[in-house]
Design an enzyme around this catalytic site. Structure first.
Site, mmCIF file in Angstrom:
data_model
loop_
_atom_site.group_PDB
_atom_site.id
_atom_site.type_symbol
_atom_site.label_atom_id
_atom_site.label_comp_id
_atom_site.label_asym_id
_atom_site.label_seq_id
_atom_site.Cartn_x
_atom_site.Cartn_y
_atom_site.Cartn_z
ATOM 1 N N HIS A 29 0.766 -1.117 -0.136
ATOM 2 C CA HIS A 29 -0.001 0.119 0.165
ATOM 3 C C HIS A 29 0.521 1.406 -0.090
ATOM 4 O O HIS A 29 0.801 2.237 -0.986
ATOM 5 C CB HIS A 29 -0.942 -0.315 1.325
ATOM 6 C CG HIS A 29 -1.893 1.033 1.301
ATOM 7 N ND1 HIS A 29 -3.302 1.484 0.694
ATOM 8 C CD2 HIS A 29 -1.600 2.399 1.939
ATOM 9 C CE1 HIS A 29 -4.135 2.129 0.970
ATOM 10 N NE2 HIS A 29 -2.620 3.061 2.191
ATOM 11 N N GLU A 30 1.309 1.179 1.498
ATOM 12 C CA GLU A 30 2.215 2.843 1.082
ATOM 13 C C GLU A 30 3.182 2.731 -0.128
ATOM 14 O O GLU A 30 3.662 3.692 -0.760
ATOM 15 C CB GLU A 30 3.151 2.132 2.191
ATOM 16 C CG GLU A 30 2.477 2.406 3.671
ATOM 17 C CD GLU A 30 1.065 3.977 3.651
ATOM 18 O OE1 GLU A 30 1.642 4.753 3.026
ATOM 19 O OE2 GLU A 30 0.242 3.274 4.436
#
Ligand code: ZN
Length: 501
Positions: A264-265
């Site tokens: 995600h990051e």
């Protein structure tokens, strides 16, 4: 006009330097700073915020913009210079409404509030954070009052993250999504639950780290232009277009947590790293809205990272790292485990089908807090009631409920959560557009190759940075406005197959 443009860029670079130095302090506060550094850090952050604010609102910028604007208007919509003037004007007009004294008060309060949350969360002590949250709500309302004429008190806060959107538009969007998603959640809940015990067998941190480092590098995250560290709440931050950091948190008893939050990051980081390098030091660098940003994190995390194709390639590698835990677990069992749908307590760990329900709860609670319809004192009870009615889960304590993440304890209250759902909707729409142009992408993902997808995203989305608004971006990339259909279609086909519905 060259002289004026040079002067404007020099001023913007100084503002950007102050902002990014502030980002270093904020990153350090959440990663390495010892607890007792909090008071000094709050003061330092406030000083930088004040200096940046003074420079941002300097009447000299207004005079330069006045001189440059007629020239820029003649350059056409595609011109970077015209975009720079347009975006700087938009931000200048927004910032000049907000007094410096407020910016300082808010920055100081944020640092104190974050420290109080970090301290009180392990003991689930809502009473200790309550006065901070009350003040955050007051400050958020105060911010909105600098923009009189709004329809809803949350609108100026929403506009800050997702330019041009309003509470009323979002209520409508959420209502349409809810109509489609709630029956899907119910149909899945009626099925026997997927078995995800293979994710809870004890996975040493080193192995998890080695695995996701390999994956995010393959996605295109360059460790010479970024770093990964550990923080209580995963986030991404930029110090420069060649220095983008993200954080993860490890849980050795749950394999999915660090890995998927890293994917995600990394999606956020790829967006930042992909900006046109010429935009460095200007407001054109970075993503164009919180929804656009989340579309990228959710795309890499879910559409890519939770797909069968991705794991066809990567599961054997993960089995090699964790042979005792996963050696005998078939791919299909693992795939079902990582895509298990189960209403839960925590948004950041929610599955794709129930995720938006978490966002809607928080969005509604934020609006109620800002409107004064809900008092902070009654928030835990309201939170727990909504989790019971919307997700059917009982919240055992405030640590896992209303104190579960740093939002609400750092910065404003309001205008933050819609981005997550907009991101879900947009990622499906963008991915559909990518496949229409490059149908080979899924087959490449199944071979662990992401270059075509990353290249397409960089070309169509990342490189534009903040030059376009989110609605212009959607129009340019997909040929129309935001639509929920690709997202609903994605959910129905993926989870229809998984759960035979
Ligand atoms: Zn995110």
């Amino acid at each position: 006009m060259e002289k004026e443009l040079r002067e404007l860029k020099a001023r913007l670079l100084e503002i950007d330097d102050l902002g990014e130095a502030g980002a270093v302090l904020g990153w350090d506060q959440q990663t390495y700073m010892p607890k007792k550094g909090a008071a000094a850090r709050g003061r330092q952050s406030a000083t930088l915020s004040r200096l940046a604010h003074e420079k941002r609102t300097d009447p000299g910028i207004g005079r330069l913009l006045d001189r440059l604007q007629p020239w820029a208007e003649g350059l056409g919509l595609d011109s970077d210079e015209a975009a720079l003037i347009r975006v700087t004007r938009r931000e200048f007009e927004r910032w000049t409404r907000v007094p410096a004294e407020f910016v300082v008060r808010q920055a100081e309060h944020s640092a104190r509030s974050f420290a109080a949350w970090a301290d009180a969360r392990p003991r689930s002590d809502f009473a200790a954070v309550r006065p901070f949250l009350e003040k955050s709500v007051d400050l958020s309302r105060e911010y909105s009052e600098f923009f009189p004429g709004y329809d809803h008190v949350a609108d100026p806060l929403i506009d800050l993250a997702d330019y041009g959107l309003k509470a009323s538009t979002l209520r409508d969007l959420f209502g349409r999504l809810r109509e489609q998603q709630v029956p899907l959640v119910r149909a899945i809940a009626a099925q026997p639950p997927a078995d995800d015990s293979c994710l809870h067998l004890g996975f040493p941190r080193e192995g998890q780290e080695a695995f996701f480092h390999e994956v995010v590098r393959a996605f295109g995250f360059d460790l010479e232009r970024g770093r990964v560290d550990v923080a209580a709440h995963p986030f991404t931050t930029r110090f420069a277009l060649d220095d983008v950091r993200f954080t993860v948190r490890y849980d050795e008893s749950h394999l999915g947590k660090a890995i998927f939050s890293a994917f995600h990051e990394a999606g956020h980081a790829l967006y930042e790293l992909g900006s046109n390098p010429a935009y460095e030091g200007t407001p054109l660098a970075g993503g164009c809205s919180s929804g656009a940003h989340e579309s990228q994190s959710r795309l890499w995390e879910n559409v890519v990272g939770r797909s069968r194709g991705f794991w066809t390639h990567y599961y054997p590698k993960l089995q090699t790292i964790f042979p005792a835990q996963l050696g005998e677990v078939p791919l299909d069992t693992f795939y079902r485990a990582i895509n298990r749908v189960k209403p839960s307590l925590t948004r950041v760990e929610a599955d794709e089908v129930t995720y938006n329900l978490h966002v809607m709860i928080r969005f509604d609670l934020e609006l109620a807090l800002l409107q004064g319809a809900l008092a902070v004192r009654d928030l835990p009870e309201a939170w727990n009631a909504r989790y019971a009615s919307d997700l059917g889960v009982a919240v055992p304590n405030d640590r896992e409920g209303v104190m579960q993440d740093v939002h609400w304890y750092y910065g404003t209250v309001g205008g933050l959560f819609q981005g997550y759902t907009l991101g879900n909707v947009l990622n499906a729409q963008f991915y559909e557009a990518a496949l229409a142009e490059r149908p080979e992408i899924p087959a490449e993902i199944a071979q662990g190759k992401f270059g075509t997808l990353h290249g397409w995203l960089k070309d169509k989305i990342y490189s534009l940075g903040n030059k376009v608004t989110a609605s212009e971006l959607v129009q340019q990339v997909t040929g129309g406005p935001m639509r929920i259909e690709p997202y609903i279609h994605y959910l129905r086909s993926k989870y229809g197959e998984l759960y035979q519905i």
